[in-house]
Design a protein around this motif. Sequence first.
Motif, PDB file in Angstrom:
ATOM      1  N   VAL A  83       0.818  -1.205   0.000  1.00 55.69           N
ATOM      2  CA  VAL A  83       0.000   0.000   0.000  1.00 55.69           C
ATOM      3  C   VAL A  83       0.856   1.262   0.000  1.00 55.69           C
ATOM      4  CG1 VAL A  83      -1.828   1.200   1.241  1.00 55.69           C
ATOM      5  CG2 VAL A  83      -1.769  -1.289   1.233  1.00 55.69           C
TER       6      VAL A  83
ATOM      7  N   PHE B  34      -8.540  -3.616  -4.487  1.00 53.58           N
ATOM      8  CA  PHE B  34      -8.116  -3.123  -3.177  1.00 53.58           C
ATOM      9  C   PHE B  34      -8.654  -1.719  -2.887  1.00 53.58           C
ATOM     10  CE2 PHE B  34      -5.204  -0.757  -0.425  1.00 53.58           C
ATOM     11  CZ  PHE B  34      -5.429  -1.474   0.736  1.00 53.58           C
ATOM     12  N   ARG B  35      -8.701  -0.872  -3.912  1.00 57.74           N
ATOM     13  CA  ARG B  35      -9.183   0.505  -3.675  1.00 57.74           C
ATOM     14  C   ARG B  35     -10.628   0.522  -3.178  1.00 57.74           C
ATOM     15  NH1 ARG B  35      -7.614   2.395  -9.481  1.00 57.74           N
ATOM     16  NH2 ARG B  35      -8.609   0.350  -9.651  1.00 57.74           N
ATOM     17  N   TYR B  37     -12.019  -1.789  -1.237  1.00 58.76           N
ATOM     18  CA  TYR B  37     -12.003  -2.102   0.196  1.00 58.76           C
ATOM     19  C   TYR B  37     -11.445  -0.946   1.019  1.00 58.76           C
ATOM     20  CZ  TYR B  37     -13.480  -6.876  -0.616  1.00 58.76           C
ATOM     21  OH  TYR B  37     -14.226  -7.975  -0.942  1.00 58.76           O
ATOM     22  N   GLN B  38     -10.483  -0.255   0.442  1.00 62.90           N
ATOM     23  CA  GLN B  38      -9.910   0.903   1.121  1.00 62.90           C
ATOM     24  C   GLN B  38     -10.991   1.974   1.336  1.00 62.90           C
ATOM     25  OE1 GLN B  38      -6.263   2.258  -0.637  1.00 62.90           O
ATOM     26  NE2 GLN B  38      -6.448   4.320   0.211  1.00 62.90           N
ATOM     27  N   GLU B  39     -11.819   2.184   0.326  1.00 64.75           N
ATOM     28  CA  GLU B  39     -12.893   3.169   0.444  1.00 64.75           C
ATOM     29  C   GLU B  39     -13.872   2.758   1.557  1.00 64.75           C
ATOM     30  OE1 GLU B  39     -15.319   3.523  -3.057  1.00 64.75           O
ATOM     31  OE2 GLU B  39     -16.522   5.162  -2.220  1.00 64.75           O
ATOM     32  N   ALA B  41     -13.294   0.853   4.115  1.00 62.33           N
ATOM     33  CA  ALA B  41     -12.627   0.974   5.417  1.00 62.33           C
ATOM     34  C   ALA B  41     -12.655   2.418   5.909  1.00 62.33           C
ATOM     35  CB  ALA B  41     -11.194   0.467   5.322  1.00 62.33           C
ATOM     36  N   LYS B  42     -12.440   3.328   5.004  1.00 62.16           N
ATOM     37  CA  LYS B  42     -12.397   4.741   5.405  1.00 62.16           C
ATOM     38  C   LYS B  42     -13.784   5.240   5.819  1.00 62.16           C
ATOM     39  CE  LYS B  42      -8.173   6.076   2.994  1.00 62.16           C
ATOM     40  NZ  LYS B  42      -7.373   6.701   4.071  1.00 62.16           N
ATOM     41  N   LEU B  81      -5.117  -3.232   4.590  1.00 62.69           N
ATOM     42  CA  LEU B  81      -6.049  -2.239   5.146  1.00 62.69           C
ATOM     43  C   LEU B  81      -5.528  -1.638   6.457  1.00 62.69           C
ATOM     44  CD1 LEU B  81      -9.555  -3.863   4.453  1.00 62.69           C
ATOM     45  CD2 LEU B  81      -8.509  -1.897   3.284  1.00 62.69           C
ATOM     46  N   VAL B  84      -4.034   1.832   5.906  1.00 60.25           N
ATOM     47  CA  VAL B  84      -4.867   2.970   5.514  1.00 60.25           C
ATOM     48  C   VAL B  84      -5.945   3.288   6.559  1.00 60.25           C
ATOM     49  CG1 VAL B  84      -4.434   2.679   3.051  1.00 60.25           C
ATOM     50  CG2 VAL B  84      -6.370   1.489   4.101  1.00 60.25           C
ATOM     51  N   THR B  85      -5.844   2.666   7.741  1.00 57.85           N
ATOM     52  CA  THR B  85      -6.778   2.926   8.837  1.00 57.85           C
ATOM     53  C   THR B  85      -5.970   3.156  10.110  1.00 57.85           C
ATOM     54  OG1 THR B  85      -6.925   0.548   9.231  1.00 57.85           O
ATOM     55  CG2 THR B  85      -8.665   1.524   7.891  1.00 57.85           C
TER      56      THR B  85
END
Lengths: 442, 442
Positions: A83, B34-35, B37-39, B41-42, B81, B84-85
């Motif tokens: 990432v 992945f993007r 799941y990233q969204e 998560a945010k 993840l 990014v969290t």
Amino acid sequence: MGQKIKLGVFLMGSGHHIASWRHPHVQADASEDFRHYQEIAKIAEKGKLDMLFLSDGLSFNGLSHPAELVRFEPLTLLAALSVVTTHIGLAATATTTYNEPFHIARKFASLDHINGGRSAWNVVTSYYQTEASNFNQQSHLSHGLRYDRAKEFVEVVKGLWDSWEEDALVRDKAFGVYFNPDKLHTLHHQGSYFSVKGPLNASRSPQGRPIIIQAGSSEEGMNLAAQTADVIFTAQQTLEEAQAFYKTVKEKVIEYGRSPDDVKIMPGLSPFVGHTEQEAREKYQKLQELIVPEVGLDLLSEYLGGFDLSGYPLDQPLPENIPETNGNRSRRELLINLARRENLTIKELYLHVAGSRGHRIIFGDPEGIADQLEEWVVNKGADGFNLMLPSFPASLNDFVELVVPVLQHRGLFRTEYEGKTLRENLGLPEPEAQFDKRQIRV
Amino acid sequence: MGQKIKLGVFLMGSGHHIASWRHPHVQADASEDFRHYQEIAKIAEKGKLDMLFLSDGLSFNGLSHPAELVRFEPLTLLAALSVVTTHIGLAATATTTYNEPFHIARKFASLDHINGGRSAWNVVTSYYQTEASNFNQQSHLSHGLRYDRAKEFVEVVKGLWDSWEEDALVRDKAFGVYFNPDKLHTLHHQGSYFSVKGPLNASRSPQGRPIIIQAGSSEEGMNLAAQTADVIFTAQQTLEEAQAFYKTVKEKVIEYGRSPDDVKIMPGLSPFVGHTEQEAREKYQKLQELIVPEVGLDLLSEYLGGFDLSGYPLDQPLPENIPETNGNRSRRELLINLARRENLTIKELYLHVAGSRGHRIIFGDPEGIADQLEEWVVNKGADGFNLMLPSFPASLNDFVELVVPVLQHRGLFRTEYEGKTLRENLGLPEPEAQFDKRQIRV
């Protein structure tokens, strides 16, 4: 020179030198600090290096290397590093001795989807008794059987990676059709070690399939690598040894019907870089003085296949009677040859081993280091190097800021990444999917 | 109410509704992006939700749910993840049937070090024949034996997590001492299923040990959960069923010498949120119309333990003679009870199942949804909910933006995370390390 030098960074906590954690500028608890690895990854990517490489072990390894006592599991760490990087390859070690092919195929496929095709699997066999004891075994498989199992393991993993053709997942919203069943292939593997039906629940890798790395230098290891590897890590100490290994492996690669350029040979290398060679040697000396004697001796014992050296005088040569090992035979042999050739005492040998973990150490100013890299590549001893940097992040900074520009200036190293995937950056061809070929033959 | 409601988000590609991928606003290939799941998560972290939860399967599951055909492996996805969290918990499913305790202990320890103590392990047993065929098995273990193995598996994993005391790694640069051997504990486990020596090559988790989740609603499942789980996922449809389950489990928890507050019970819940209840129901109807009949019927067959429904008329009730299963018995029973109670035809049942995958569906405006959550928690049917959102990211956005503020306004849900670790945010006590206790006893 047509091909550029390939450069990997062997990740290891505070650094490769066994006493690096004691250095005043080094973070002693680096081996479980994600921010530390993130910093290394960013420096390596700034230097346009090919890949980060993570070794592994499935047990607590006693006194050996502090960076290996407690550490991240490779696939979780590399997923996290995916990432915070955009181009650098991410290579994880996973053993074929205490794993199942379905898990390994899937985890690397998943990693490869997370990082857009930058993953590599370093295929190894396990030989530590301490690993066997963590997996319901009294003792580990013999050397030959471990390689038989490894060969079948790799075959199953590659087969699973070919489960889905590239355009199998049509996801047609209007017709409610998610995938085309004609482009889904079930493996039905039945072998001596594994029975795996498939298919894999992951689509085709963005780079065709993850890169395969191997490091075996034994006869079985070289055969497996020549058949299945994209990259070979090795550990020769002299150009002559390296040339002999390079020639043997590339010939084997041709025998297996592959092009010699399809396999990159990358010896381990521990570079000490200074503004002068003298400064480089002082950096080495400073780390050597921090080695705790028991730790160095224990590491040497381990590398000699578990042979206990504690009774022998440190200022004398190695004893003659070091028995064969069921562990890493080629490393044992390399070290015994080195000791005989350079007439080293036990202490000198453990100091040498502790500094580089059995890999070649070089010293120099930036031009001198670049000369030594160029010499091996021009003379067909290597396609690149797996850098075993003495301490992190200092030694990596030195290499990226001082040596990389010299290599780039000489046209030996890239100034920009060639592509987005590790396969593109290593200059390797797209792999053919085995099932597509079979269908064409029918 | 003293305790706040706990809220998890069940991650699943395009969404929980089986036809969500066909919705015009939904990304059809979300399950490997992945993007995406990233969204999610945010958004979930913005809503201060407790955790993201990822189910798993070790095989290709035919027609069942498109989000499960190809998908990320949970530990690699959650490791990514983690970066990014900053506060939300990350829960991954891993089966005890086709794994080894050393690998699982280590991967979750590694994940927990990467994300600073926000990891959870959802302990399951495998029952799909398709999974057995990927792991050298002709058929899977019987229900009872799977739970015996699971119980021993969890015991070994917890033992390995206690290998190092919190202050074991002294890393004294001056004296060259990396760790204190008195604070390193070797497990030496010898049991019916596993022989694992240890210690683990990962230090103690930042939250003591990762959170343990279980979902079994069978007698064996409840016993295992009451003994070892921190969180229990469940699937009751009515408050009465939920209260009965809640009471039984909390009593069992007390029997095993634990406090009832130490185990959080979180039923699955599929909320359709609208500005009005009418709008919420229209959202549901829109998705229901996208269900491909064969897919819905196949999913229902699977949930009934593999019973083939293809010969039966869709406008009639379920046949009487659906045999017992060696798979998920409690889900089968819940569905049969639901069909009988509400007098559903096969088609109505598969439409219901496809919408929520057997979990409770609720409709409402934000106040109405909050009412329904509050009702179950106040009346001791639940400590919180595992949200099975129909489509991503839209349904999650609805929940976070419309429902969370209502819950916060009523004092039922946090406005800031209580701590940095998942354990702190769930309000669970620090676990005692088993080895420390034993030493004190000696």
